[in-house]
Design a protein around this motif. Sequence first.
Motif, mmCIF file in Angstrom:
data_model
loop_
_atom_site.group_PDB
_atom_site.id
_atom_site.type_symbol
_atom_site.label_atom_id
_atom_site.label_comp_id
_atom_site.label_asym_id
_atom_site.label_seq_id
_atom_site.Cartn_x
_atom_site.Cartn_y
_atom_site.Cartn_z
ATOM 1 N N HIS A 1 -5.657 -7.927 0.838
ATOM 2 C CA HIS A 1 -5.982 -7.540 2.205
ATOM 3 C C HIS A 1 -7.283 -8.223 2.642
ATOM 4 C CE1 HIS A 1 -6.214 -3.820 5.103
ATOM 5 N NE2 HIS A 1 -6.411 -4.949 5.741
ATOM 6 N N TYR B 1 -13.175 -0.852 -2.658
ATOM 7 C CA TYR B 1 -13.278 -2.300 -2.831
ATOM 8 C C TYR B 1 -14.616 -2.808 -2.289
ATOM 9 C CZ TYR B 1 -12.220 -7.237 -2.734
ATOM 10 O OH TYR B 1 -12.288 -8.598 -2.934
ATOM 11 N N VAL C 1 -5.209 3.447 2.490
ATOM 12 C CA VAL C 1 -5.769 2.118 2.752
ATOM 13 C C VAL C 1 -7.270 2.231 2.988
ATOM 14 C CG1 VAL C 1 -5.770 0.166 4.361
ATOM 15 C CG2 VAL C 1 -3.602 1.192 3.648
ATOM 16 N N THR D 1 -5.798 -4.453 -2.189
ATOM 17 C CA THR D 1 -6.958 -4.521 -1.298
ATOM 18 C C THR D 1 -7.621 -5.889 -1.382
ATOM 19 O OG1 THR D 1 -7.239 -2.140 -1.618
ATOM 20 C CG2 THR D 1 -9.063 -3.324 -0.585
ATOM 21 N N GLN E 1 -6.395 -1.655 -5.855
ATOM 22 C CA GLN E 1 -7.490 -2.596 -5.669
ATOM 23 C C GLN E 1 -6.994 -4.045 -5.630
ATOM 24 O OE1 GLN E 1 -10.915 -1.834 -4.900
ATOM 25 N NE2 GLN E 1 -9.591 -0.107 -4.325
ATOM 26 N N MET F 1 -10.051 0.511 0.675
ATOM 27 C CA MET F 1 -10.976 -0.470 1.258
ATOM 28 C C MET F 1 -12.424 -0.071 0.995
ATOM 29 S SD MET F 1 -8.993 -1.356 4.830
ATOM 30 C CE MET F 1 -10.143 -2.618 5.402
ATOM 31 N N TYR G 1 0.844 -1.197 0.000
ATOM 32 C CA TYR G 1 0.000 0.000 0.000
ATOM 33 C C TYR G 1 0.885 1.255 0.000
ATOM 34 C CZ TYR G 1 -4.657 -2.062 1.147
ATOM 35 O OH TYR G 1 -5.855 -2.723 1.147
#
Length: 118
Positions: free
Chosen positions: A61, A112, A105, A58, A55, A109, A39
């Motif tokens: 993540h 996403y 981040v 993410t 993305q 998020m 990130y």
Amino acid sequence: MTERWGREAYERGDRWWRSLSDEQKREFQQRQLDIAADYGAALAAGEPADGAVAQAITQRHHDWLSITTPNPGREYFIGLGEMYVADERFTANYDRHGAGTARFVRDAMRVYAERHLG
């Protein structure tokens, strides 16, 4: 943690963590460190939070979180991103990869979650 997530969630997570070998614990933690560093690198490279690079990070993540939280939904994922900015401990964890990484981040998020989570 118990106050925020509840006793049952804390105990479930604690049981899962204790069930891992030392190597599995290191691998799990390293995945998070790699995601955070990626990130930071994306932000430093000028990548937008809604772009393909951010993305993809993410997605990793979300997959990482899914190990301990089956099917993290939209509200959970967005709320967690907000916590990364609101809680200085999380902010410091991400911003060590560059100032503003925690906000990046959070934004990635949210995008996403809005695109992929119900």
